[in-house]
Scaffold this active site. Structure first.
Site, PDB file in Angstrom:
ATOM      1  N   VAL A 131     -25.787  26.899  24.086  1.00 50.16           N
ATOM      2  CA  VAL A 131     -25.380  25.956  23.055  1.00 50.16           C
ATOM      3  C   VAL A 131     -26.068  24.623  23.367  1.00 50.16           C
ATOM      4  CG1 VAL A 131     -23.377  24.748  22.107  1.00 50.16           C
ATOM      5  CG2 VAL A 131     -23.165  27.132  22.837  1.00 50.16           C
ATOM      6  N   CYS A 132     -26.769  24.061  22.398  1.00 54.41           N
ATOM      7  CA  CYS A 132     -27.508  22.808  22.630  1.00 54.41           C
ATOM      8  C   CYS A 132     -26.534  21.662  22.947  1.00 54.41           C
ATOM      9  CB  CYS A 132     -28.334  22.461  21.402  1.00 54.41           C
ATOM     10  SG  CYS A 132     -29.025  20.792  21.458  1.00 54.41           S
ATOM     11  N   VAL A 133     -26.748  21.010  24.066  1.00 56.98           N
ATOM     12  CA  VAL A 133     -25.802  19.995  24.532  1.00 56.98           C
ATOM     13  C   VAL A 133     -25.697  18.814  23.567  1.00 56.98           C
ATOM     14  CG1 VAL A 133     -27.526  18.926  26.093  1.00 56.98           C
ATOM     15  CG2 VAL A 133     -25.105  18.523  26.471  1.00 56.98           C
TER      16      VAL A 133
END
Lengths: 104, 130, 120
Positions: free
Chosen positions: B77-79
């Protein structure tokens, strides 16, 4: 050899027309794959039929994701410029072509 | 056998998330492998553990999680997208002193470098735009 | 390993979507991984290039501000679609910086040569 993946209805987005414009500009062995709302292109109506004609003139394959026609209750009896594929076929096409390019 | 990185940009409410899910199932069924799922932009909402849809609706985050755990898929999941949209793991909750964390088990928060790594190291990267 | 040729196309107008800014983030990350990057503005995407924008009240990032600094990241291949300015009656002087143009056949060629295309 590109699989052009389009997911918007031609009424709502220029994705399909922009893609066709690039395909018309240079001869290639690419193909189009229509999913989600892009499958509304298969409906026979005035605006769509002009695009069907452009696709016929391109003489490139235009694949339609069967599941997206079915969930929308659209006819599987398609104009001669289209071919039906299922998800397994969609996966195979992504490997048959060098890459997949989205148009949204 | 070919390896795929799938990038999911759409929320669980968009059709693009279920398109990506069906595509992921079909490629596994055909004997290919998933190198990585990368959830980007609104796609990070698929990693939320707080979703409680009405009974006649599918809970896409649960379905994604089942697929990820059954096949031991690397699901990133892209931070930056996650923090912007309130998808928080325990470490971020502590760092930003937030009242709770909500990242679903099976997903992992990391940076966009993981997307580029997927592009470099898998045979195909497919984008699922909303 | 040889760097990949990555083509990033921005076709959507600014402010209505976060995807163009997402494209910029992918570009910067791929540049950090020393990949070979081409950036192309097509259609409404050219509207990102107008110099008279005031993004502060939109709460969104403005790509035009980042453009001049891209050379620092070794991103030197930045183009715009030849007919897109003309169709929108935009003059070159209205842009944040002068960019080389590509015709549709040239765009088709650049696309074919890329290993991966992100088209937002």
């Amino acid at each position: 050899m590109i699989l052009h993946l389009i997911n918007k209805s031609p009424a709502k987005s220029s994705a399909l027309e922009d893609c066709i414009a690039v395909l018309q500009a240079k001869k290639s062995t690419s193909a189009m794959m229509l999913i989600e709302d892009a499958v509304y292109l298969t409906v026979s109506q005035a605006g769509n039929e002009a695009l069907h004609e452009k696709i016929r003139t391109l003489a490139l394959p235009c694949y339609i994701l069967k599941e997206d026609l079915t969930i929308r209750g659209l006819s599987l009896d398609l104009a001669d410029c289209f071919s039906l594929v299922d998800y397994a076929g969609f996966v195979q096409l992504s490997l048959d072509y060098d890459k997949v390019q989205n148009w949204s | 056998m070919q390896s795929f990185t799938l990038v999911i940009y759409g929320s669980p409410e968009s059709q693009s998330s279920s398109t990506a899910l069906n595509y992921a199932r079909a490629l596994l069924k055909s004997g290919h492998e998933i190198y990585r799922l990368f959830f980007y932009q609104d796609g990070v909402l698929n990693a939320c553990s707080f979703n409680t849809p009405t009974q006649d609706e599918e809970n896409l985050p649960v379905i994604w999680q089942t697929l990820i755990q059954e096949h031991r898929i690397d699901a990133v999941v892209c931070v930056a997208s996650a923090l912007e949209r309130g998808i928080i793991d325990a470490a971020e909750a502590e760092r930003y002193e937030l009242p709770a964390s909500n990242l679903r088990e099976g997903f992992e928060i990391s940076g966009l470098g993981q997307l580029v790594d997927g592009l470099i190291n898998s045979d195909r990267l497919i984008n699922f735009l909303p | 390993m040889n760097p990949k040729n990555i083509l990033i196309i921005i076709r959507q107008a600014p402010y209505s979507s976060t995807l163009p800014a997402a494209a910029l983030d992918i570009l910067l990350t791929a540049a950090a991984f020393e990949q070979n990057i081409t950036l192309l503005f097509m259609g409404d995407g050219v509207l990102h290039l107008l110099s008279e924008q005031n993004a502060t009240s939109s709460g969104m990032r403005n790509i035009s501000k980042a453009l001049p600094s891209l050379e620092l990241y070794e991103v030197k291949k930045i183009f715009l679609e030849e007919s897109a300015l003309h169709k929108r009656k935009i003059e070159n002087e209205e842009l944040v910086m002068p960019l080389a143009t590509l015709s549709l056949p040239e765009i088709a060629e650049v696309t074919e040569k890329a290993d991966q295309v992100f088209n937002f």
